[in-house]
Design an enzyme around this catalytic site. Sequence first.
Site, PDB file in Angstrom:
ATOM      1  N   ASP A   1      16.909 -16.615   0.625  1.00 10.27           N
ATOM      2  CA  ASP A   1      17.037 -16.684  -0.839  1.00 10.27           C
ATOM      3  C   ASP A   1      17.717 -15.441  -1.394  1.00 10.27           C
ATOM      4  OD1 ASP A   1      17.004 -17.863  -3.257  1.00 10.27           O
ATOM      5  OD2 ASP A   1      14.874 -17.616  -3.644  1.00 10.27           O
TER       6      ASP A   1
ATOM      7  N   GLY B   1      12.578 -24.992  -8.624  1.00 16.08           N
ATOM      8  CA  GLY B   1      13.130 -25.343  -9.924  1.00 16.08           C
ATOM      9  C   GLY B   1      14.575 -25.787  -9.893  1.00 16.08           C
ATOM     10  N   ARG B   2      15.303 -25.464  -8.811  1.00 19.70           N
ATOM     11  CA  ARG B   2      16.680 -25.939  -8.698  1.00 19.70           C
ATOM     12  C   ARG B   2      17.004 -26.264  -7.238  1.00 19.70           C
ATOM     13  NH1 ARG B   2      20.826 -20.815  -9.336  1.00 19.70           N
ATOM     14  NH2 ARG B   2      19.554 -19.214  -8.333  1.00 19.70           N
TER      15      ARG B   2
ATOM     16  N   LYS C   1      19.886 -25.529  -2.956  1.00 23.19           N
ATOM     17  CA  LYS C   1      19.910 -24.610  -4.099  1.00 23.19           C
ATOM     18  C   LYS C   1      20.997 -25.121  -5.037  1.00 23.19           C
ATOM     19  CE  LYS C   1      19.945 -19.577  -4.897  1.00 23.19           C
ATOM     20  NZ  LYS C   1      20.086 -18.272  -4.201  1.00 23.19           N
TER      21      LYS C   1
ATOM     22  N   ASP D   1      18.805 -25.182 -15.851  1.00 29.11           N
ATOM     23  CA  ASP D   1      19.573 -26.415 -15.696  1.00 29.11           C
ATOM     24  C   ASP D   1      19.539 -26.952 -14.266  1.00 29.11           C
ATOM     25  OD1 ASP D   1      21.267 -24.664 -14.326  1.00 29.11           O
ATOM     26  OD2 ASP D   1      22.862 -24.719 -15.830  1.00 29.11           O
ATOM     27  N   GLY D   2      18.892 -26.223 -13.356  1.00 30.16           N
ATOM     28  CA  GLY D   2      18.783 -26.702 -11.985  1.00 30.16           C
ATOM     29  C   GLY D   2      20.055 -26.581 -11.179  1.00 30.16           C
TER      30      GLY D   2
ATOM     31  N   GLY E   1       7.952 -22.789  -8.863  1.00 28.06           N
ATOM     32  CA  GLY E   1       8.027 -23.818  -7.837  1.00 28.06           C
ATOM     33  C   GLY E   1       9.505 -24.070  -7.613  1.00 28.06           C
TER      34      GLY E   1
ATOM     35  N   ASP F   1       7.113 -15.222  -3.704  1.00 30.39           N
ATOM     36  CA  ASP F   1       7.679 -16.549  -3.456  1.00 30.39           C
ATOM     37  C   ASP F   1       8.984 -16.470  -2.691  1.00 30.39           C
ATOM     38  OD1 ASP F   1       8.302 -15.451  -6.194  1.00 30.39           O
ATOM     39  OD2 ASP F   1       9.844 -16.992  -6.107  1.00 30.39           O
TER      40      ASP F   1
ATOM     41  N   ARG G   1       6.006 -20.414   1.679  1.00 32.30           N
ATOM     42  CA  ARG G   1       6.010 -19.060   1.150  1.00 32.30           C
ATOM     43  C   ARG G   1       4.595 -18.485   1.076  1.00 32.30           C
ATOM     44  NH1 ARG G   1       9.877 -22.367  -1.055  1.00 32.30           N
ATOM     45  NH2 ARG G   1      11.746 -21.415  -1.965  1.00 32.30           N
TER      46      ARG G   1
END
Length: 482
Positions: free
Chosen positions: A267, A91-92, A112, A124-125, A89, A257, A185
């Site tokens: 991405d 995550g950052r 991002k 750590d995002g 999902g 994704d 997505r």
Amino acid sequence: MSPAPYRPSTAHADLGPGFFDAVEAARFPQAILRYRNQRWAEAVGLGHLDDAQWIGHFGRFEPLPDTLREPLALRYHGHQFRSYNPDIGDGRGFLFAQLVDGEGRLLDLGTKGSGRTPYSRFGDGRLTLKGGVREVLATALLEAFGVYTSKSFSLIETGEALERNDEPSPTRSSVLVRLSHSHIRFGTFQRLLAENDQARITRLVAHCVRHYHPQAARGGDIAKEAPALLEAAARASGAMVAEWMAAGFVHGVLNTDNCVITGESFDYGPWRFLPRYDPNFTAAYFDQTGLYAFGRQPGAIAWNLERFAECLTLVAPVAELETALKTYAPAFHAGLRRAVCARLGVTEGGEDADDELAAAFFQFLLKSQAAFERTVFDWHGGASRRDFALAGPQSSLYQGEAFERLFGALSAHAPRERAPAAAAYFDGEGPATLLIEEVEGLWAAIAEKDDWSLFAAKLDHIERARKAFDIRPERGPDGAGA
């Protein structure tokens, strides 16, 4: 591109619970503006922001007026290198705002490196500054080469020292904001399939048809709209991967994704541009089997579309979904013909002539091992460029059977009318490129001396290329072009 009024939206939030989680942005010790995309800021009504306001919105994530009240981390699953992963999902990153541009398209401002979310797992995002610089460069050159891509909107250095396993650490940190035509997505649908959530798939199909593919509307009949949506996504995805091939681009990580229903490229992690034509060229050091190699990208996207189709079997007949999938291959081939003609600066000459040009172009690159982008640069405008090309650094390669085939195919196409900026670029210093050694060189200047001059000069060269090529990606009747 004309300045547009500011037109905010909350469309994604209207989907309701089950599609996202409200989150908070990380608090960063610094906020140093390194890049702002003024051209696209004006296109969504944000060109008037001064740098302090810009940093407030895109470094501290103060809400923009009348759009999302809080950031949303989006929920999705995905096949990663063809292994299904339900533990992913945003995550950052998160969806920060939605806007409508001057062409009526709903666009997302997504992040991002903006901090941890419920989907961060052990991460750590954060985003390294190098990663942010690389994404700015990739999106700029892809746009210049006619690829329908997300746009890097903002890059802010955030003052943290990050530890990474795949580059020297500690390394500098950043937060990126990208402007995208949807973050929905294939993996968004995959999560709902895994949960057997027919009601939310129905809602999501209706949302996608309404906001992204209105040509797929069938009066609210989900059994008909779902195959029509799949067909629209297949056509757009076919055009996208064709544009990659004509640009000599390797995405690197074509997981489900990382594919969106609008057929937009986005991405960017371990991307590369080809130095020379090589179907087996890979971008990611961890892609040890070459699953996402340059020549396998069309097949990878086809496989991902099949996974998307599986999700829609909850709401639509299998036979109609299979028929919709069959539109992908023709869309790819039509897109490749169009993209090769656009890149070489010639008018389309009919299916047979354009097929021959594309085949001759790639065969020549393979046989000669000429530099990919230099060949495009030398022959932009067609056969009339012969004197220019034969006076250039690749003159010795422009001979032999493969070249004669290419020259014959170019001779069968008329030059496209050139943009006003074309002569200065195509008769100038040489092509805009982003080969790995160039990227590493300009990053070294930043990392070692905080010297951003090479980065700025590269972006200036890319902008000249964009104006010279003047390629506008085409999409379907929904008008979803770049």
